[in-house]
Design a protein around this motif. Structure first.
Motif, PDB file in Angstrom:
ATOM      1  N   ASP A 173      20.847  86.841  38.627  1.00  0.00           N
ATOM      2  CA  ASP A 173      19.885  85.737  38.718  1.00  0.00           C
ATOM      3  C   ASP A 173      20.575  84.406  38.439  1.00  0.00           C
ATOM      4  O   ASP A 173      20.351  83.418  39.132  1.00  0.00           O
ATOM      5  CB  ASP A 173      18.737  85.928  37.726  1.00  0.00           C
ATOM      6  CG  ASP A 173      17.884  87.138  38.046  1.00  0.00           C
ATOM      7  OD1 ASP A 173      17.888  87.582  39.214  1.00  0.00           O
ATOM      8  OD2 ASP A 173      17.223  87.650  37.118  1.00  0.00           O
ATOM      9  N   TYR A 174      21.404  84.398  37.411  1.00  0.00           N
ATOM     10  CA  TYR A 174      22.120  83.176  37.042  1.00  0.00           C
ATOM     11  C   TYR A 174      23.047  82.735  38.168  1.00  0.00           C
ATOM     12  O   TYR A 174      23.085  81.556  38.522  1.00  0.00           O
ATOM     13  CB  TYR A 174      22.914  83.411  35.748  1.00  0.00           C
ATOM     14  CG  TYR A 174      23.812  82.261  35.386  1.00  0.00           C
ATOM     15  CD1 TYR A 174      23.286  81.098  34.833  1.00  0.00           C
ATOM     16  CD2 TYR A 174      25.181  82.319  35.613  1.00  0.00           C
ATOM     17  CE1 TYR A 174      24.102  80.027  34.514  1.00  0.00           C
ATOM     18  CE2 TYR A 174      26.004  81.261  35.291  1.00  0.00           C
ATOM     19  CZ  TYR A 174      25.462  80.121  34.746  1.00  0.00           C
ATOM     20  OH  TYR A 174      26.277  79.063  34.432  1.00  0.00           O
ATOM     21  N   GLU A 175      23.774  83.672  38.732  1.00  0.00           N
ATOM     22  CA  GLU A 175      24.711  83.336  39.816  1.00  0.00           C
ATOM     23  C   GLU A 175      23.963  82.798  41.037  1.00  0.00           C
ATOM     24  O   GLU A 175      24.425  81.868  41.689  1.00  0.00           O
ATOM     25  CB  GLU A 175      25.564  84.546  40.191  1.00  0.00           C
ATOM     26  CG  GLU A 175      26.594  84.908  39.134  1.00  0.00           C
ATOM     27  CD  GLU A 175      27.615  83.817  38.880  1.00  0.00           C
ATOM     28  OE1 GLU A 175      28.026  83.123  39.833  1.00  0.00           O
ATOM     29  OE2 GLU A 175      27.997  83.634  37.711  1.00  0.00           O
ATOM     30  N   GLU A 179      24.573  79.067  42.539  1.00  0.00           N
ATOM     31  CA  GLU A 179      25.032  78.839  43.921  1.00  0.00           C
ATOM     32  C   GLU A 179      24.083  77.919  44.684  1.00  0.00           C
ATOM     33  O   GLU A 179      24.505  77.145  45.529  1.00  0.00           O
ATOM     34  CB  GLU A 179      25.169  80.165  44.642  1.00  0.00           C
ATOM     35  CG  GLU A 179      26.368  80.984  44.203  1.00  0.00           C
ATOM     36  CD  GLU A 179      26.413  82.349  44.866  1.00  0.00           C
ATOM     37  OE1 GLU A 179      25.729  82.543  45.904  1.00  0.00           O
ATOM     38  OE2 GLU A 179      27.126  83.216  44.355  1.00  0.00           O
ATOM     39  N   ALA A 180      22.790  77.999  44.384  1.00  0.00           N
ATOM     40  CA  ALA A 180      21.799  77.208  45.105  1.00  0.00           C
ATOM     41  C   ALA A 180      21.701  75.764  44.606  1.00  0.00           C
ATOM     42  O   ALA A 180      21.125  74.919  45.274  1.00  0.00           O
ATOM     43  CB  ALA A 180      20.429  77.878  45.016  1.00  0.00           C
ATOM     44  N   ALA A 181      22.268  75.503  43.442  1.00  0.00           N
ATOM     45  CA  ALA A 181      22.133  74.176  42.826  1.00  0.00           C
ATOM     46  C   ALA A 181      23.254  73.230  43.238  1.00  0.00           C
ATOM     47  O   ALA A 181      24.399  73.646  43.385  1.00  0.00           O
ATOM     48  CB  ALA A 181      22.117  74.320  41.324  1.00  0.00           C
ATOM     49  N   PRO A 184      24.731  72.626  38.841  1.00  0.00           N
ATOM     50  CA  PRO A 184      24.133  73.737  38.081  1.00  0.00           C
ATOM     51  C   PRO A 184      23.608  73.364  36.709  1.00  0.00           C
ATOM     52  O   PRO A 184      22.619  73.929  36.254  1.00  0.00           O
ATOM     53  CB  PRO A 184      25.280  74.746  37.969  1.00  0.00           C
ATOM     54  CG  PRO A 184      26.204  74.419  39.061  1.00  0.00           C
ATOM     55  CD  PRO A 184      26.080  72.939  39.271  1.00  0.00           C
ATOM     56  N   TYR A 185      24.235  72.418  36.039  1.00  0.00           N
ATOM     57  CA  TYR A 185      23.735  72.025  34.713  1.00  0.00           C
ATOM     58  C   TYR A 185      22.325  71.445  34.824  1.00  0.00           C
ATOM     59  O   TYR A 185      21.447  71.805  34.060  1.00  0.00           O
ATOM     60  CB  TYR A 185      24.655  70.999  34.048  1.00  0.00           C
ATOM     61  CG  TYR A 185      24.019  70.422  32.792  1.00  0.00           C
ATOM     62  CD1 TYR A 185      23.930  71.173  31.639  1.00  0.00           C
ATOM     63  CD2 TYR A 185      23.452  69.152  32.797  1.00  0.00           C
ATOM     64  CE1 TYR A 185      23.324  70.663  30.514  1.00  0.00           C
ATOM     65  CE2 TYR A 185      22.846  68.629  31.678  1.00  0.00           C
ATOM     66  CZ  TYR A 185      22.780  69.394  30.526  1.00  0.00           C
ATOM     67  OH  TYR A 185      22.162  68.889  29.407  1.00  0.00           O
ATOM     68  N   VAL A 186      22.130  70.568  35.790  1.00  0.00           N
ATOM     69  CA  VAL A 186      20.812  69.945  35.950  1.00  0.00           C
ATOM     70  C   VAL A 186      19.802  70.993  36.346  1.00  0.00           C
ATOM     71  O   VAL A 186      18.703  71.055  35.898  1.00  0.00           O
ATOM     72  CB  VAL A 186      20.884  68.796  36.982  1.00  0.00           C
ATOM     73  CG1 VAL A 186      19.492  68.242  37.263  1.00  0.00           C
ATOM     74  CG2 VAL A 186      21.790  67.696  36.481  1.00  0.00           C
TER      75      VAL A 186
END
Length: 186
Positions: A173-175, A179-181, A184-186
């Motif tokens: 789920d995290y990966e 990948e979609a962001a 990723p931090y935001v």
């Protein structure tokens, strides 16, 4: 609110570089059935946290359900490795913690913070961790559960195993989110 943006970004990066590869490696080595059983076991151990926080929130029926779930899963579910209460008796836990209890008394979230290893939180939930700490059985290194002579080894071992095992269940789920962001931090 993210007034600690730079600190949080560094902690996010630290967790992403250090913690996630450990969770991925653990997931690769340990079969799903064992990881799920361990997750159930540690969830069962958190019974005192859920029970007390349900009581503090005035949720007496939910606190009673927690007692039943704990007893069923600890006996028929073999020390909580199986979730018999949830799967066979259709009982459901309310994952209450002290941060939520503070929220039920209208205490706001406060600012956002990312802790090393523990991950993202809010000021209220960070304070809530202190309350939950004292209710969590594996957080008492001076209790010699199995007469190992050095209970702190058991304490740290169980806490690390719980965290790594839990993280391994959400690696995919995290990966996907990462990948979609764009950031990723935001």
């Amino acid at each position: 609110a993210d007034p600690l943006y730079y600190f949080n970004y560094v902690m996010y990066t630290f967790n992403d570089i250090l913690v996630m590869p450990i969770a991925k490696g653990y997931k690769f080595i340990v079969p799903d059935i064992i990881r799920n059983g361990l997750d159930n076991f540690f969830h069962n151990l958190l019974f005192p946290v859920r029970f007390v926080n349900n009581l503090l929130q005035g949720e007496i029926m939910d606190a009673g359900s927690e007692v039943g779930i704990f007893l069923i899963n600890s006996t028929i579910g073999v020390a909580g490795f199986g979730q018999v209460a949830q799967n066979q008796f259709d009982l459901h836990t309310n994952d209450e913690d002290f941060g939520q209890t503070l929220g039920s008394y209208s205490i706001g979230n406060g600012f956002y913070i990312v802790w090393p290893v523990l991950g993202p939180s809010t000021l209220r939930d960070t304070i809530g961790l202190a309350g939950d700490y004292f209710l969590t059985p594996i957080n008492h290194p001076n209790v010699d559960f199995f007469d190992y002579g050095k209970p702190w080894k058991l304490y740290w071992g169980l806490n690390v195993l719980s965290g790594v095992n839990s993280g391994s269940l959400y690696v995919d789920d995290y990966e996907s989110l990462k990948e979609a962001a764009i950031d990723p931090y935001v």
